[in-house]
Design a protein around this motif. Structure first.
Motif, PDB file in Angstrom:
ATOM      1  N   PRO A   1      43.286  53.046  11.666  1.00 55.66           N
ATOM      2  CA  PRO A   1      42.070  53.463  10.624  1.00 55.66           C
ATOM      3  C   PRO A   1      41.994  52.583   9.825  1.00 55.66           C
ATOM      4  O   PRO A   1      43.064  51.654   9.135  1.00 55.66           O
ATOM      5  CB  PRO A   1      42.826  54.708  10.076  1.00 55.66           C
ATOM      6  CG  PRO A   1      44.384  54.646  10.236  1.00 55.66           C
ATOM      7  CD  PRO A   1      44.504  53.907  11.486  1.00 55.66           C
ATOM      8  N   GLN A   2      40.720  52.149   9.450  1.00 54.99           N
ATOM      9  CA  GLN A   2      40.200  51.262   8.363  1.00 54.99           C
ATOM     10  C   GLN A   2      39.794  51.887   7.139  1.00 54.99           C
ATOM     11  O   GLN A   2      39.648  51.384   6.062  1.00 54.99           O
ATOM     12  CB  GLN A   2      39.124  50.292   8.680  1.00 54.99           C
ATOM     13  CG  GLN A   2      39.409  49.583   9.941  1.00 54.99           C
ATOM     14  CD  GLN A   2      40.731  48.329   9.681  1.00 54.99           C
ATOM     15  OE1 GLN A   2      40.821  47.895   8.886  1.00 54.99           O
ATOM     16  NE2 GLN A   2      41.711  48.479  10.657  1.00 54.99           N
ATOM     17  N   SER A   3      39.370  53.284   7.327  1.00 53.19           N
ATOM     18  CA  SER A   3      38.785  53.813   5.912  1.00 53.19           C
ATOM     19  C   SER A   3      39.334  55.360   6.188  1.00 53.19           C
ATOM     20  O   SER A   3      39.527  55.730   7.230  1.00 53.19           O
ATOM     21  CB  SER A   3      37.393  53.607   5.833  1.00 53.19           C
ATOM     22  OG  SER A   3      36.672  54.241   6.962  1.00 53.19           O
ATOM     23  N   TRP A   4      39.008  56.200   5.062  1.00 52.12           N
ATOM     24  CA  TRP A   4      39.036  57.823   5.233  1.00 52.12           C
ATOM     25  C   TRP A   4      38.039  58.322   6.452  1.00 52.12           C
ATOM     26  O   TRP A   4      38.269  59.107   7.197  1.00 52.12           O
ATOM     27  CB  TRP A   4      38.683  58.267   3.930  1.00 52.12           C
ATOM     28  CG  TRP A   4      39.694  58.427   3.041  1.00 52.12           C
ATOM     29  CD1 TRP A   4      40.133  57.800   2.102  1.00 52.12           C
ATOM     30  CD2 TRP A   4      40.840  59.281   3.160  1.00 52.12           C
ATOM     31  NE1 TRP A   4      41.228  58.106   1.376  1.00 52.12           N
ATOM     32  CE2 TRP A   4      41.687  59.200   2.337  1.00 52.12           C
ATOM     33  CE3 TRP A   4      41.325  60.310   4.135  1.00 52.12           C
ATOM     34  CZ2 TRP A   4      42.950  59.966   2.016  1.00 52.12           C
ATOM     35  CZ3 TRP A   4      42.243  61.157   4.079  1.00 52.12           C
ATOM     36  CH2 TRP A   4      43.162  60.926   2.928  1.00 52.12           C
ATOM     37  N   ALA A   5      37.012  57.608   6.582  1.00 48.14           N
ATOM     38  CA  ALA A   5      35.817  57.797   7.708  1.00 48.14           C
ATOM     39  C   ALA A   5      36.777  57.943   8.985  1.00 48.14           C
ATOM     40  O   ALA A   5      36.325  58.540  10.112  1.00 48.14           O
ATOM     41  CB  ALA A   5      34.512  57.013   7.731  1.00 48.14           C
ATOM     42  N   ASP A   6      37.737  57.061   9.200  1.00 47.81           N
ATOM     43  CA  ASP A   6      38.423  56.925  10.827  1.00 47.81           C
ATOM     44  C   ASP A   6      39.433  57.846  10.468  1.00 47.81           C
ATOM     45  O   ASP A   6      39.849  58.066  11.661  1.00 47.81           O
ATOM     46  CB  ASP A   6      39.054  55.321  10.581  1.00 47.81           C
ATOM     47  CG  ASP A   6      38.094  54.254  10.450  1.00 47.81           C
ATOM     48  OD1 ASP A   6      36.887  54.441  11.287  1.00 47.81           O
ATOM     49  OD2 ASP A   6      38.262  53.235  10.261  1.00 47.81           O
ATOM     50  N   LEU A   7      39.928  58.508   9.581  1.00 43.51           N
ATOM     51  CA  LEU A   7      40.876  59.555   9.529  1.00 43.51           C
ATOM     52  C   LEU A   7      40.430  60.959   9.569  1.00 43.51           C
ATOM     53  O   LEU A   7      40.980  61.924  10.333  1.00 43.51           O
ATOM     54  CB  LEU A   7      41.736  59.536   8.292  1.00 43.51           C
ATOM     55  CG  LEU A   7      42.566  58.123   8.221  1.00 43.51           C
ATOM     56  CD1 LEU A   7      43.271  58.122   6.919  1.00 43.51           C
ATOM     57  CD2 LEU A   7      43.698  58.141   9.148  1.00 43.51           C
ATOM     58  N   LEU A   8      39.264  61.074   8.871  1.00 43.10           N
ATOM     59  CA  LEU A   8      38.587  62.498   8.875  1.00 43.10           C
ATOM     60  C   LEU A   8      37.368  62.606   8.733  1.00 43.10           C
ATOM     61  O   LEU A   8      36.708  61.759   7.838  1.00 43.10           O
ATOM     62  CB  LEU A   8      39.219  63.247   7.544  1.00 43.10           C
ATOM     63  CG  LEU A   8      38.740  64.482   7.346  1.00 43.10           C
ATOM     64  CD1 LEU A   8      39.280  65.575   8.266  1.00 43.10           C
ATOM     65  CD2 LEU A   8      39.378  64.860   5.880  1.00 43.10           C
ATOM     66  N   PHE A   9      36.728  63.389   9.598  1.00 43.12           N
ATOM     67  CA  PHE A   9      34.995  63.508   9.611  1.00 43.12           C
ATOM     68  C   PHE A   9      34.688  64.945  10.157  1.00 43.12           C
ATOM     69  O   PHE A   9      35.379  65.419  11.005  1.00 43.12           O
ATOM     70  CB  PHE A   9      34.228  62.131  10.309  1.00 43.12           C
ATOM     71  CG  PHE A   9      34.678  61.979  11.683  1.00 43.12           C
ATOM     72  CD1 PHE A   9      33.761  62.490  12.810  1.00 43.12           C
ATOM     73  CD2 PHE A   9      35.664  61.260  12.196  1.00 43.12           C
ATOM     74  CE1 PHE A   9      33.989  62.512  14.059  1.00 43.12           C
ATOM     75  CE2 PHE A   9      35.791  61.300  13.417  1.00 43.12           C
ATOM     76  CZ  PHE A   9      35.268  61.727  14.516  1.00 43.12           C
TER      77      PHE A   9
ATOM     78  N   LEU B   1      25.085  77.977  14.017  1.00 42.24           N
ATOM     79  CA  LEU B   1      25.604  76.457  13.804  1.00 42.24           C
ATOM     80  C   LEU B   1      27.090  76.350  14.094  1.00 42.24           C
ATOM     81  O   LEU B   1      27.870  77.267  14.276  1.00 42.24           O
ATOM     82  CB  LEU B   1      25.445  76.385  12.244  1.00 42.24           C
ATOM     83  CG  LEU B   1      23.929  76.448  11.422  1.00 42.24           C
ATOM     84  CD1 LEU B   1      24.001  77.016  10.102  1.00 42.24           C
ATOM     85  CD2 LEU B   1      23.339  75.062  11.589  1.00 42.24           C
ATOM     86  N   THR B   2      27.598  75.187  14.440  1.00 41.67           N
ATOM     87  CA  THR B   2      28.673  74.865  14.791  1.00 41.67           C
ATOM     88  C   THR B   2      29.289  73.643  13.847  1.00 41.67           C
ATOM     89  O   THR B   2      28.611  72.581  14.032  1.00 41.67           O
ATOM     90  CB  THR B   2      28.929  74.509  16.414  1.00 41.67           C
ATOM     91  OG1 THR B   2      28.627  75.679  17.054  1.00 41.67           O
ATOM     92  CG2 THR B   2      30.525  74.279  16.609  1.00 41.67           C
ATOM     93  N   LEU B   3      30.399  73.729  13.125  1.00 44.39           N
ATOM     94  CA  LEU B   3      30.885  72.730  12.465  1.00 44.39           C
ATOM     95  C   LEU B   3      32.179  72.286  13.220  1.00 44.39           C
ATOM     96  O   LEU B   3      33.090  73.159  13.338  1.00 44.39           O
ATOM     97  CB  LEU B   3      31.122  72.998  11.149  1.00 44.39           C
ATOM     98  CG  LEU B   3      31.653  71.893  10.104  1.00 44.39           C
ATOM     99  CD1 LEU B   3      30.873  70.704   9.892  1.00 44.39           C
ATOM    100  CD2 LEU B   3      32.184  72.714   8.946  1.00 44.39           C
ATOM    101  N   SER B   4      32.285  71.181  13.732  1.00 43.14           N
ATOM    102  CA  SER B   4      33.597  70.525  14.135  1.00 43.14           C
ATOM    103  C   SER B   4      34.224  69.473  13.224  1.00 43.14           C
ATOM    104  O   SER B   4      33.548  68.640  12.721  1.00 43.14           O
ATOM    105  CB  SER B   4      33.231  69.931  15.480  1.00 43.14           C
ATOM    106  OG  SER B   4      32.701  70.772  16.561  1.00 43.14           O
ATOM    107  N   VAL B   5      35.260  69.810  12.874  1.00 41.07           N
ATOM    108  CA  VAL B   5      35.934  68.758  11.596  1.00 41.07           C
ATOM    109  C   VAL B   5      37.134  68.050  12.745  1.00 41.07           C
ATOM    110  O   VAL B   5      37.916  68.742  13.358  1.00 41.07           O
ATOM    111  CB  VAL B   5      36.832  69.722  10.552  1.00 41.07           C
ATOM    112  CG1 VAL B   5      37.260  68.511   9.934  1.00 41.07           C
ATOM    113  CG2 VAL B   5      35.654  70.319  10.081  1.00 41.07           C
ATOM    114  N   TYR B   6      37.186  66.653  12.577  1.00 40.98           N
ATOM    115  CA  TYR B   6      37.812  65.728  13.354  1.00 40.98           C
ATOM    116  C   TYR B   6      38.864  65.249  12.390  1.00 40.98           C
ATOM    117  O   TYR B   6      38.667  64.737  11.623  1.00 40.98           O
ATOM    118  CB  TYR B   6      36.995  64.685  14.117  1.00 40.98           C
ATOM    119  CG  TYR B   6      36.180  65.316  15.036  1.00 40.98           C
ATOM    120  CD1 TYR B   6      36.627  65.269  16.352  1.00 40.98           C
ATOM    121  CD2 TYR B   6      34.706  65.755  14.717  1.00 40.98           C
ATOM    122  CE1 TYR B   6      35.465  65.710  17.206  1.00 40.98           C
ATOM    123  CE2 TYR B   6      33.912  66.219  15.634  1.00 40.98           C
ATOM    124  CZ  TYR B   6      34.195  66.126  16.951  1.00 40.98           C
ATOM    125  OH  TYR B   6      33.286  66.622  17.798  1.00 40.98           O
ATOM    126  N   SER B   7      40.160  65.386  12.664  1.00 44.66           N
ATOM    127  CA  SER B   7      41.346  64.770  11.995  1.00 44.66           C
ATOM    128  C   SER B   7      42.106  64.015  12.918  1.00 44.66           C
ATOM    129  O   SER B   7      42.435  64.562  13.794  1.00 44.66           O
ATOM    130  CB  SER B   7      41.958  65.755  11.029  1.00 44.66           C
ATOM    131  OG  SER B   7      42.493  66.566  12.115  1.00 44.66           O
TER     132      SER B   7
END
Length: 224
Positions: free
Chosen positions: A132-140, A158-164
């Motif tokens: 990972p280079q930034s927080w966006a690579d860890l969690l979006f 609506l569907t919200l998918s949280v990727y960690s």
């Protein structure tokens, strides 16, 4: 965090259920169905409606080491009838990467048989290129809507998918802010079944939240 609309394929949990209204029921699951080399998965075969079912004989799968993790038994009484439940548990250790099929194989109890099978995908360990280079690579997160146009009082979802990224520990509760506060008939989010996926050679755990709502007035609504 900015939520963007989009679609993403996710790993499918393979479950095969074999049933007979006058016999027993057998279910085989592999959790999680997508792992990284060095991790392990849990294979469970659950049997209902059979008295003293024998332990399954799993087929040998090159590249996988399957070790018994014991069994659990439960008996319930429902409307005066007993409901026997036996789970045979195994730990699966991959020896290499790839997609593996366990089965199909025949499981028999008292002359009756059920065909069971499952799939497991194993990917390699993340290399330097996928660090990972930034927080966006860890969690979006990604937000999807099942339609872009609707009539007043017409329900939509609506569907919200949280990727960690693996190794990121998320709190149990998630607060959603920035959604429209007026013009909608409430937004009651509920967490549903999640999963895993491989993105840019890295494994992400996925938590999903869904809601259904409707507009009480006409207009344009932005969900972000």
């Amino acid at each position: 965090m900015k939520f963007e609309t989009g679609n993403l394929k996710t790993a499918v949990i393979i479950t095969l259920v074999a049933m007979n209204a006058f016999g027993f029921e057998a279910t085989m699951t592999i959790q999680p169905p997508l792992i990284q080399l060095g991790e392990s998965a849990v294979l469970s075969i659950e049997v209902r409606g059979a008295k003293n079912p024998p332990a399954p004989v799993l087929p040998d799968v090159p590249g996988l080491q399957v070790v018994s993790a014991g069994q659990s038994t439960q008996m319930n009484w429902i409307n005066g009838k007993s409901d026997n439940f036996v789970a045979f548990n195994y730990t699966v250790y991959p020896q290499k990467t790839g997609s593996f099929s366990i089965g199909p194989f025949d499981y028999q109890v008292n002359g009756e048989s059920r065909i069971l099978s499952g799939e497991l995908k194993v990917v390699g360990s993340s290399g330097d290129a996928s660090q990972p280079q930034s927080w966006a690579d860890l969690l979006f997160a990604r937000l999807e809507i099942d339609r872009t146009n609707a009539y007043v009082q017409e329900p939509f979802g609506l569907t919200l998918s949280v990727y960690s990224r693996q190794g990121v520990q998320m709190a149990g509760n998630i607060n959603l802010t920035g959604m429209p506060e007026t013009g909608l008939d409430g937004l009651q989010w509920q967490e549903t079944q999640g999963g895993r996926d491989v993105i840019n050679n890295a494994i992400y755990d996925i938590r999903r939240f869904q809601t259904r709502t409707r507009a009480v007035s006409s207009g344009t609504f932005t969900f972000s």
